[in-house]
Enzyme design. Structure first.
Site, PDB file in Angstrom:
ATOM      1  CE  LYS A 378      -0.444  -0.618   5.054  1.00 59.63           C
ATOM      2  NZ  LYS A 378      -1.818  -1.156   6.062  1.00 59.63           N
ATOM      3  NE  ARG A 472      -6.950  -0.164  10.645  1.00 55.58           N
ATOM      4  CZ  ARG A 472      -6.286   0.275  10.286  1.00 55.58           C
ATOM      5  NH1 ARG A 472      -5.273   0.594  10.860  1.00 55.58           N
ATOM      6  NH2 ARG A 472      -6.383  -1.415  10.231  1.00 55.58           N
ATOM      7  CE1 TYR A 604       8.769  32.024   1.020  1.00 56.21           C
ATOM      8  CE2 TYR A 604       9.343  29.972   1.565  1.00 56.21           C
ATOM      9  CZ  TYR A 604       8.631  30.864   0.952  1.00 56.21           C
ATOM     10  OH  TYR A 604       8.588  30.940   0.022  1.00 56.21           O
ATOM     11  CG  MET A 653       5.877  22.810  -1.609  1.00 57.51           C
ATOM     12  SD  MET A 653       4.757  23.529  -2.736  1.00 57.51           S
ATOM     13  CE  MET A 653       3.819  23.791  -2.034  1.00 57.51           C
TER      14      MET A 653
HETATM   15  C1  LIG Z   1      -0.901  -1.818   7.019  1.00 61.29           C
HETATM   16  C2  LIG Z   1      -1.487  -3.182   6.881  1.00 61.29           C
HETATM   17  C3  LIG Z   1      -0.657  -4.113   7.646  1.00 61.29           C
HETATM   18  C4  LIG Z   1       1.468  -4.194   7.676  1.00 61.29           C
HETATM   19  O1  LIG Z   1       1.602  -3.222   8.739  1.00 61.29           O
HETATM   20  P1  LIG Z   1       2.694  -2.939   9.117  1.00 61.29           P
HETATM   21  O2  LIG Z   1       2.572  -3.169  10.237  1.00 61.29           O
HETATM   22  O3  LIG Z   1       3.777  -2.101   8.404  1.00 61.29           O
HETATM   23  O4  LIG Z   1       3.976  -4.266   8.752  1.00 61.29           O
HETATM   24  C5  LIG Z   1      -0.607  -5.432   7.513  1.00 61.29           C
HETATM   25  N1  LIG Z   1      -2.171  -5.370   8.021  1.00 61.29           N
HETATM   26  C6  LIG Z   1      -3.118  -4.734   7.254  1.00 61.29           C
HETATM   27  C7  LIG Z   1      -4.648  -5.276   7.685  1.00 61.29           C
HETATM   28  C8  LIG Z   1      -2.409  -2.878   7.302  1.00 61.29           C
HETATM   29  O5  LIG Z   1      -3.677  -1.982   7.209  1.00 61.29           O
END
Ligand SMILES: *Cc1c(COP(=O)(O)O)cnc(C)c1O
Length: 707
Positions: A378, A472, A604, A653
């Site tokens: 991700k 969650r 700045y 930036m």
């Molecule tokens: C992001 C995520 C992971 C990986 O998490 P890490 O702590 O980076 O290993 C695993 N499972 C779910 C459901 C996640 O959202």
């Protein structure tokens, strides 16, 4: 490389050597009969073997499950072979022009025939045959069952025989004469992607499905192999002695030999695995005609090379040496290119292939051998590059990925990732068609979500997420309710998972909460199994679940941050200490420098007043790129050739100001390492490495270092 069957791996090289033999006639000088029986008959198993390997690995999966991913694999394979074919044709252009197999005055028909069927160098016919054959078999598989595909390709093969080894027999049958006349006008021969390759590709495809049963009927398999081999040798001998065939590639008994031989090779477990066998066999196959040409030329001067066996050995030796040297040079060139490229980018991410492979191995060797890795990609692979990381991991045998959103998943598919992809977050049922078309696996985040997805009446694959205490996403951990989800129409549920809320903390309270979650999850799984529900695969641990609860044993683990080579907090103590290497390093360039007098403010605001004359340098990276603005000027250092350079003023930036007084001679466009120790940077910003990494912007050049 991909975990591959060792028998098949090693046999690739043996098969490539057989092909070289076919083109050298090694026994000609002293025992010509052996060439007839072995070289021109027995060694003919080599090319069908290569076709079968492609059928087995590429089309086999497609036959088993027709979906976006497996289709993509076939398409990628064909594209790759097209590229290879174009490349090797160019490589052989000088030789083809020299030997006049291609010329500018050739009629268009011959050129087309050459491109699609025969190629312009005797051995390159293999590539158009593979491309055409794979396309034909894939097309047939789409519309009919594999048994019918075998029947059709078998029929084509029988027709093909008549234009090849059996031409002396078929050629005497009046009725068939016009048929072969037209076949030869159109195709130039029958050993091609229409009459030859499809059968072996489909036999390979057919066997893939049955690979788990290769261990059965061992004796009868050997029996069939020996009988069919004897028949093949007799067939070859008789046809070549009495019927003057056009060609000697296609025999009636060859498919039978291959059908029994392939499972035996698959189950062959040699002690030593030949390294890079696919590269080596490919190289030998492609390059040997050049060595033949050279040795042929040399034999005019060096008498002894006219001995056929010696000729063969020298050709093999030279070809293998060239392949090894080319592979070595290729490796060197890549590393050089990377060093050169580094000096010319505004801002770059440098990814270490070695680090990612190391981290994967560290994880794999420390979890149960039964558990596999689902790599989390991700946020563009935690800010690195999801497609590049995916490609590296696929080559190392990772077969499952997870992302947060459907668009991240589709982007991976478009980058050629054909493995399983799980979407961890919510996807609107409005996008259900995309889930189906791209063969993505959707997480069911709640009962409502399941209902809404199911109501769309489009079949999709899902994993159920269970809320075991994080509160969650997830369905309540209630086995009756979850059992119902498994029966929902249109939802093909292939897994059930949960997520740990505080696996990173080892305080009494945190451990209690985690253990409670684990208990809830295990209890649920047991309960569902008791109800005879096929729950699919299980997975629970992300990075800290792995390092703090390594004894857990589910089907998959879901490492994110540790795969990228670091913990979330540098100071975290963990039960399992992995030897991790950071995967990414962030660099930028010095773009400008000037002297500024003491008493002046820089950048700045008025906060940074210089207390001495200073050489100020400007570096081309800013908070938009992910350099946190909260980094305080007193403790943030950039590095030039390992030497720390303090950052001054506020971070802008697109730019960062540094104090270059200690290195005033630094040249413009010098590469500067901006973020090296991400763990330290996260600590100084009061956050975790996950945040620093995932916030890297999208204005980077991405480069891979292989070291
Ligand atoms: C992001 C995520 C992971 C990986 O998490 P890490 O702590 O980076 O290993 C695993 N499972 C779910 C459901 C996640 O959202």
């Amino acid at each position: 490389m991909k975990k591959q069957n060792i028998g098949i791996n090693n046999f690739r090289v043996i098969a490539a050597i057989m092909v070289v033999a076919i083109h050298c006639y090694p026994f000609r000088s002293f025992f010509p009969l052996a060439d007839m029986v072995f070289t021109l008959t027995l060694f003919r198993i080599a090319v069908p073997f290569f076709f079968m390997v492609s059928g087995f690995y590429i089309l086999g999966q497609y036959e088993e499950r027709k979906n976006y991913a497996t289709r993509q694999k076939v398409i990628n394979f064909i594209k790759k072979q097209l590229k290879v074919y174009a490349l090797v044709s160019v490589l052989y252009l000088p030789l083809s022009l020299y030997t006049k197999t291609i010329s500018l005055s050739m009629p268009l028909k011959n050129i087309l025939q050459g491109i699609f069927f025969e190629s312009f160098m005797y051995h390159l016919w293999y590539f158009p045959a593979l491309i055409l054959g794979t396309s034909i078999v894939a097309f047939l598989l789409q519309i009919i069952d594999i048994k019918w595909v075998l029947a059709i390709t078998g029929l084509l093969y029988i027709i093909g025989l008549g234009g090849d080894s059996w031409s002396g027999v078929f050629g005497n049958i009046e009725m068939l004469k016009p048929l072969y006349k037209y076949i030869f006008i159109v195709f130039g021969g029958t050993r091609n992607g229409i009459f030859f390759a499809p059968l072996y590709l489909s036999v390979g495809t057919f066997l893939y499905h049955r690979k788990d049963r290769f261990g059965e009927h061992k004796k009868s398999r050997w029996f069939v192999l020996i009988i069919s081999l004897v028949c093949l040798l007799v067939e070859g001998y008789v046809l070549q002695t009495f019927f003057a065939p056009n060609h000697t590639s296609m025999y009636l008994f060859l498919p039978l030999v291959m059908l029994s031989l392939f499972p035996i090779i698959y189950r062959w477990h040699p002690k030593h695995k030949i390294a890079n066998a696919d590269y080596l066999s490919f190289g030998i196959y492609v390059l040997h005609p050049y060595s033949i040409a050279i040795i042929h030329f040399a034999a005019k001067k060096i008498q002894i090379l006219n001995n056929s066996l010696l000729f063969f050995i020298v050709v093999l030796f030279i070809t293998t040496s060239i392949v090894l040297v080319v592979s070595w040079l290729k490796h060197k060139k890549i590393s050089k290119k990377i060093i050169m490229e580094n000096s010319s980018s505004r801002a770059s991410k440098i990814l270490s292939e070695k680090a990612i492979v190391n981290n994967l191995k560290e994880i794999q060797t420390n979890i149960s051998p039964k558990t596999k890795v689902m790599a989390i990609l991700k946020a563009n692979g935690y800010g690195t590059s999801a497609p590049i990381i995916a490609k590296i991991l696929v080559e190392r045998g990772v077969d499952f990925f997870a992302v947060a959103t459907i668009d991240e998943a589709i982007a991976l598919r478009k980058n050629g990732v054909a493995e399983k992809i799980l979407i961890l977050g919510y996807t609107s049922p409005k996008r259900i068609k995309e889930l189906a078309n791209y063969s993505l696996i959707q997480t069911i985040v709640s009962e409502e979500h399941a209902l809404a997805l199911s109501a769309k009446k489009v079949e999709i694959t899902c994993h159920i997420k269970v809320d075991t205490g994080m509160h969650r996403l997830g369905v309540e951990a209630n086995s009756e309710k979850i059992a119902l989800l498994y029966k929902f129409p249109f939802l093909n549920i292939q897994g059930i998972y949960s997520h740990l809320a505080c696996a990173d903390e080892l305080t009494e309270q945190a451990v209690q909460r985690t253990k409670q979650q684990i208990r809830k999850y295990n209890f649920l799984i047991e309960d569902l199994k008791q109800q005879q529900i096929d729950i699919g695969i299980t997975h629970l641990q992300s990075s800290y679940g792995i390092v703090n609860y390594p004894e857990l044993e589910y089907d998959y683990v879901r490492p994110g941050i540790i795969l990228y080579g670091m913990l979330s907090n540098e100071s975290d103590k963990t039960k399992l200490v992995l030897n991790l290497n950071p995967v990414v390093k962030i660099c930028a360039q010095l773009v400008c420098k000037h002297k500024v007098s003491a008493g002046e403010s820089v950048g700045y605001g008025c906060a940074t007043k210089l207390n001495k004359d200073t050489m100020v340098g400007i570096v081309s990276i800013g908070y938009c790129d992910g350099v946190p603005r909260e980094l305080k000027e007193s403790n943030f250092f950039l590095f030039i050739n390992g030497q720390p350079i303090p950052q001054i003023g506020r971070i802008c930036m697109d730019m960062v100001l540094v104090d270059l007084t200690l290195l005033p001679e630094t040249r413009i466009e010098t590469e500067i390492v901006v973020l090296q120790n991400i763990e330290k940077i996260a600590t100084s910003c009061n956050t975790i490495t996950n945040e620093v990494l995932s916030r890297l912007g999208n204005r980077f050049d991405t480069k891979i270092s292989y070291f």
